[in-house]
Design a protein around this motif. Structure first.
Motif, PDB file in Angstrom:
ATOM      1  N   PRO A 165       0.940  -1.349   0.079  1.00  0.00           N
ATOM      2  CA  PRO A 165      -0.056   0.046   0.007  1.00  0.00           C
ATOM      3  C   PRO A 165       0.954   1.237  -0.078  1.00  0.00           C
ATOM      4  CG  PRO A 165      -0.711  -1.477   1.705  1.00  0.00           C
ATOM      5  CD  PRO A 165       0.596  -1.964   1.136  1.00  0.00           C
ATOM      6  N   LEU A 166       0.302   2.177  -0.383  1.00  0.00           N
ATOM      7  CA  LEU A 166       0.909   3.544  -0.280  1.00  0.00           C
ATOM      8  C   LEU A 166       0.941   3.838   0.985  1.00  0.00           C
ATOM      9  CD1 LEU A 166      -0.794   5.585  -3.241  1.00  0.00           C
ATOM     10  CD2 LEU A 166       1.761   4.571  -3.305  1.00  0.00           C
ATOM     11  N   GLY A 167       1.860   4.828   1.391  1.00  0.00           N
ATOM     12  CA  GLY A 167       2.263   5.210   2.627  1.00  0.00           C
ATOM     13  C   GLY A 167       1.802   6.681   2.964  1.00  0.00           C
ATOM     14  N   VAL A 168       2.434   7.337   4.029  1.00  0.00           N
ATOM     15  CA  VAL A 168       2.320   8.717   4.215  1.00  0.00           C
ATOM     16  C   VAL A 168       3.597   9.532   4.036  1.00  0.00           C
ATOM     17  CG1 VAL A 168       2.630   8.493   6.859  1.00  0.00           C
ATOM     18  CG2 VAL A 168       1.077  10.438   5.619  1.00  0.00           C
ATOM     19  N   PHE A 169       3.707  10.635   3.666  1.00  0.00           N
ATOM     20  CA  PHE A 169       4.804  11.513   3.754  1.00  0.00           C
ATOM     21  C   PHE A 169       4.571  12.495   4.808  1.00  0.00           C
ATOM     22  CE2 PHE A 169       7.197  15.261   1.746  1.00  0.00           C
ATOM     23  CZ  PHE A 169       8.519  14.927   2.227  1.00  0.00           C
ATOM     24  N   PRO A 170       5.419  12.360   5.816  1.00  0.00           N
ATOM     25  CA  PRO A 170       5.374  13.319   7.009  1.00  0.00           C
ATOM     26  C   PRO A 170       5.497  14.729   6.863  1.00  0.00           C
ATOM     27  CG  PRO A 170       6.344  11.130   7.721  1.00  0.00           C
ATOM     28  CD  PRO A 170       6.384  11.426   6.228  1.00  0.00           C
ATOM     29  N   GLY A 171       6.214  14.962   5.826  1.00  0.00           N
ATOM     30  CA  GLY A 171       6.486  16.527   5.381  1.00  0.00           C
ATOM     31  C   GLY A 171       5.401  17.103   4.939  1.00  0.00           C
ATOM     32  N   ASP A 172       4.225  16.620   4.616  1.00  0.00           N
ATOM     33  CA  ASP A 172       2.993  16.933   4.328  1.00  0.00           C
ATOM     34  C   ASP A 172       1.901  16.986   5.222  1.00  0.00           C
ATOM     35  OD1 ASP A 172       3.653  17.965   1.758  1.00  0.00           O
ATOM     36  OD2 ASP A 172       3.241  15.955   0.656  1.00  0.00           O
ATOM     37  N   PHE A 173       1.706  15.454   5.618  1.00  0.00           N
ATOM     38  CA  PHE A 173       0.653  15.127   6.680  1.00  0.00           C
ATOM     39  C   PHE A 173       1.336  14.985   8.179  1.00  0.00           C
ATOM     40  CE2 PHE A 173      -1.131  14.032   2.616  1.00  0.00           C
ATOM     41  CZ  PHE A 173      -2.248  14.595   2.518  1.00  0.00           C
ATOM     42  N   ARG A 174       1.018  15.811   8.984  1.00  0.00           N
ATOM     43  CA  ARG A 174       1.700  15.835  10.234  1.00  0.00           C
ATOM     44  C   ARG A 174       0.736  16.674  11.307  1.00  0.00           C
ATOM     45  NH1 ARG A 174       4.454  19.583   7.263  1.00  0.00           N
ATOM     46  NH2 ARG A 174       4.356  21.716   8.141  1.00  0.00           N
ATOM     47  N   PRO A 175       0.885  16.595  12.566  1.00  0.00           N
ATOM     48  CA  PRO A 175       0.124  17.432  13.414  1.00  0.00           C
ATOM     49  C   PRO A 175       0.583  18.807  13.324  1.00  0.00           C
ATOM     50  CG  PRO A 175       0.920  15.675  14.528  1.00  0.00           C
ATOM     51  CD  PRO A 175       1.759  15.521  13.303  1.00  0.00           C
ATOM     52  N   ARG A 176      -0.644  19.852  13.076  1.00  0.00           N
ATOM     53  CA  ARG A 176      -0.461  21.057  13.095  1.00  0.00           C
ATOM     54  C   ARG A 176      -1.305  21.908  14.088  1.00  0.00           C
ATOM     55  NH1 ARG A 176       1.179  22.104   7.413  1.00  0.00           N
ATOM     56  NH2 ARG A 176       1.120  20.426   6.319  1.00  0.00           N
ATOM     57  N   ASN A 177      -1.338  23.284  14.213  1.00  0.00           N
ATOM     58  CA  ASN A 177      -2.175  23.874  15.046  1.00  0.00           C
ATOM     59  C   ASN A 177      -3.059  25.082  13.984  1.00  0.00           C
ATOM     60  OD1 ASN A 177      -3.334  25.071  17.329  1.00  0.00           O
ATOM     61  ND2 ASN A 177      -1.515  26.230  17.952  1.00  0.00           N
ATOM     62  N   PRO A 178      -4.095  24.382  13.604  1.00  0.00           N
ATOM     63  CA  PRO A 178      -4.878  25.331  12.637  1.00  0.00           C
ATOM     64  C   PRO A 178      -5.673  26.403  13.304  1.00  0.00           C
ATOM     65  CG  PRO A 178      -5.943  23.238  13.126  1.00  0.00           C
ATOM     66  CD  PRO A 178      -4.886  23.067  13.849  1.00  0.00           C
ATOM     67  N   LEU A 179      -5.869  27.326  12.623  1.00  0.00           N
ATOM     68  CA  LEU A 179      -6.546  28.608  13.159  1.00  0.00           C
ATOM     69  C   LEU A 179      -8.011  28.195  13.880  1.00  0.00           C
ATOM     70  CD1 LEU A 179      -6.370  31.072  10.059  1.00  0.00           C
ATOM     71  CD2 LEU A 179      -4.977  30.950  12.572  1.00  0.00           C
ATOM     72  N   ILE A 180      -8.451  28.967  14.914  1.00  0.00           N
ATOM     73  CA  ILE A 180      -9.706  28.496  15.626  1.00  0.00           C
ATOM     74  C   ILE A 180     -10.702  28.557  14.612  1.00  0.00           C
ATOM     75  CG2 ILE A 180     -11.235  29.405  17.664  1.00  0.00           C
ATOM     76  CD1 ILE A 180      -8.561  28.088  18.306  1.00  0.00           C
ATOM     77  N   SER A 181     -10.830  29.457  13.776  1.00  0.00           N
ATOM     78  CA  SER A 181     -11.926  29.754  12.705  1.00  0.00           C
ATOM     79  C   SER A 181     -12.210  28.519  11.884  1.00  0.00           C
ATOM     80  CB  SER A 181     -11.717  30.942  11.766  1.00  0.00           C
ATOM     81  OG  SER A 181     -10.407  30.923  11.214  1.00  0.00           O
ATOM     82  N   LYS A 182     -11.083  27.619  11.693  1.00  0.00           N
ATOM     83  CA  LYS A 182     -11.207  26.353  10.770  1.00  0.00           C
ATOM     84  C   LYS A 182     -11.532  24.999  11.836  1.00  0.00           C
ATOM     85  CE  LYS A 182      -8.387  28.176   7.086  1.00  0.00           C
ATOM     86  NZ  LYS A 182      -7.043  27.906   6.278  1.00  0.00           N
ATOM     87  N   ARG A 183     -11.524  25.392  13.090  1.00  0.00           N
ATOM     88  CA  ARG A 183     -11.665  24.099  13.672  1.00  0.00           C
ATOM     89  C   ARG A 183     -13.233  23.736  13.762  1.00  0.00           C
ATOM     90  NH1 ARG A 183      -7.445  22.761  17.323  1.00  0.00           N
ATOM     91  NH2 ARG A 183      -5.698  24.212  17.001  1.00  0.00           N
ATOM     92  N   GLY A 184     -13.255  22.239  13.958  1.00  0.00           N
ATOM     93  CA  GLY A 184     -14.725  21.748  13.598  1.00  0.00           C
ATOM     94  C   GLY A 184     -14.731  20.533  14.453  1.00  0.00           C
ATOM     95  N   ASP A 185     -15.962  19.775  14.285  1.00  0.00           N
ATOM     96  CA  ASP A 185     -16.014  18.421  15.097  1.00  0.00           C
ATOM     97  C   ASP A 185     -15.580  17.426  14.183  1.00  0.00           C
ATOM     98  OD1 ASP A 185     -16.923  19.475  17.449  1.00  0.00           O
ATOM     99  OD2 ASP A 185     -18.888  19.631  16.805  1.00  0.00           O
ATOM    100  N   VAL A 186     -16.506  17.336  12.951  1.00  0.00           N
ATOM    101  CA  VAL A 186     -16.362  16.051  12.017  1.00  0.00           C
ATOM    102  C   VAL A 186     -15.973  16.644  10.688  1.00  0.00           C
ATOM    103  CG1 VAL A 186     -17.552  14.041  11.125  1.00  0.00           C
ATOM    104  CG2 VAL A 186     -17.984  14.919  13.375  1.00  0.00           C
ATOM    105  N   SER A 187     -15.521  15.920   9.799  1.00  0.00           N
ATOM    106  CA  SER A 187     -15.141  16.332   8.380  1.00  0.00           C
ATOM    107  C   SER A 187     -14.787  15.324   7.451  1.00  0.00           C
ATOM    108  CB  SER A 187     -13.914  17.206   8.119  1.00  0.00           C
ATOM    109  OG  SER A 187     -12.624  16.784   8.495  1.00  0.00           O
ATOM    110  N   PHE A 188     -15.085  15.475   6.327  1.00  0.00           N
ATOM    111  CA  PHE A 188     -14.875  14.451   5.332  1.00  0.00           C
ATOM    112  C   PHE A 188     -14.339  15.211   4.054  1.00  0.00           C
ATOM    113  CE2 PHE A 188     -15.543  12.123   1.511  1.00  0.00           C
ATOM    114  CZ  PHE A 188     -15.326  10.877   1.830  1.00  0.00           C
ATOM    115  N   VAL A 189     -13.188  14.654   3.330  1.00  0.00           N
ATOM    116  CA  VAL A 189     -12.519  15.003   2.116  1.00  0.00           C
ATOM    117  C   VAL A 189     -12.421  14.107   1.171  1.00  0.00           C
ATOM    118  CG1 VAL A 189     -10.177  16.377   1.424  1.00  0.00           C
ATOM    119  CG2 VAL A 189     -10.996  16.701   3.700  1.00  0.00           C
ATOM    120  N   GLY A 190     -12.873  14.149   0.117  1.00  0.00           N
ATOM    121  CA  GLY A 190     -12.827  13.313  -0.863  1.00  0.00           C
ATOM    122  C   GLY A 190     -14.186  13.386  -1.979  1.00  0.00           C
TER     123      GLY A 190
END
Length: 363
Positions: A165-190
């Motif tokens: 299977p493909l993996g993940v590149f941590p240079g792109d996908f990693r823990p971040r501290n997003p803006l309060i205005s963008k925070r939410g409970d549930v999301s789906f991307v696709g």
């Protein structure tokens, strides 16, 4: 009045900032313990990109950047270039091609005639198996992200077929501290494939009271799109950084795999089933957010359900578990952190490419 506003802002902001900092501290501690240390092996890899541009270019970049950490020398080429000439001049130990749909067969054969091992890594199995069937036969080693395709390629006469299977590149996908205005409970991307449309048609009314966000192509397929369009970012392709930020901004991210028999952009006449996790599985968990995924057969090979990832088997099951974990924050965070650890330990491109190179060079 200004003094009161300042004190009120400090009272509200201090605990929020402390909690965010504490969370990122936990994540950084796990990153330090779990992330593999790359070791360069004394080989030269010629890496030929997919040549497809976005959304494949982030995959190409992640693999190329990782190859530079695990191989002593890496040469980058595009399918439109004279790859055989590049190979003849640079004399790599192996040529790795991603996807291969834009790579002419005569170029592959010309490289093989130089005595150079060739490997193909398919990124979209089983959805393009009508096309990849012919591509696979041209390479020394075949790598597929779908376990169900192993007997398919072997049956065609490919002597060395591996599940990777493909993996993940941590240079792109990693823990971040997003803006309060963008925070939410549930999301789906696709993209709104039909099985996802059916799922979210049932799901949205049950979760609309939460801060829900959906992003992707074709979501106007929803029967009640006009009713829910305020929750949907329609027709948007987000780059890895934006996607990672969305994952980090969500307390729960839903993963709904594409159906193998959806006729939308599907060239799978053999109706090979899909049982393996998609790349999104690893990308979500790499962001240290709680992932809820439909249960594919192979999920348990990569994560422990209920401990490192949460699975669901129906819309109601998904809703029930979502409500539970949104109300039990410590448990939600614990699962997310265990998922982060497992992802960094086992599912980065460092791990995947080490497997690929071992199997190619020793097979």
């Amino acid at each position: 009045m200004n003094g009161q506003a300042y004190r009120k802002g400090r009272e509200d902001g201090y605990p929020l900032g402390w909690n965010h900092g504490r969370w990122l501290g936990h994540c950084e501690s796990i990153i330090a313990r779990a992330a593999p240390v790359p070791v360069k092996r004394p080989i030269h890899v010629l890496y030929v990109t997919s040549g497809k541009g976005y959304p494949y270019s982030p995959l190409d970049n992640g693999i190329y950047e990782t190859l530079k950490t695990v191989a002593e020398r890496v040469t980058l080429a595009l399918p439109v270039q004279d790859v055989a000439k590049i190979a003849a001049k640079s004399r790599p130990d192996v040529m790795l091609v991603l996807d291969g749909m834009n790579m002419p067969f005569d170029k592959v054969q010309a490289v093989r005639s130089l005595g150079i091992r060739t490997a193909i890594w398919f990124t979209d199995d089983p959805y393009y198996s009508d096309v990849t069937a012919e591509i696979a036969l041209r390479y020394h080693s075949v790598f597929t992200l779908e376990r169900s395709c192993l007997p398919f390629y072997s049956g065609l006469g490919c002597p060395r077929v591996h599940y990777l299977p493909l993996g993940v590149f941590p240079g792109d996908f990693r823990p971040r501290n997003p803006l309060i205005s963008k925070r939410g409970d549930v999301s789906f991307v696709g993209t709104a494939y039909w099985n996802r449309v059916k799922l979210f048609h049932q799901l949205i009314p049950l979760l609309a009271h939460r801060r829900l966000h959906i992003s992707g192509m074709w979501w106007d397929r929803l029967p009640e799109y006009d009713r829910w369009k305020a929750l949907i970012d329609l027709g948007r392709w987000m780059d890895p950084g934006q996607t990672s930020e969305r994952y980090n901004a969500s307390r729960i991210v839903i993963n709904a795999h594409r159906a193998h028999n959806d006729d939308t952009f599907n060239q799978n006449k053999a109706r090979i089933p899909a049982v393996s996790p998609n790349p999104r599985t690893f990308e979500i968990s790499a962001c240290a957010t709680l992932q809820m995924t439909d249960l594919r057969e192979d999920i348990a090979q990569f994560y422990i359900p209920g401990q490192e990832i949460i699975t669901y088997d129906s819309p109601q099951d998904l809703v029930d578990k979502t409500e539970y974990y949104l109300e039990h924050e410590e448990e939600r965070q614990a699962v997310a952190l265990r998922g982060l650890y497992r992802t960094l330990r086992d599912h980065t491109y460092i791990s995947r490419l080490n497997q690929l190179l071992d199997l190619t060079m020793n097979g």
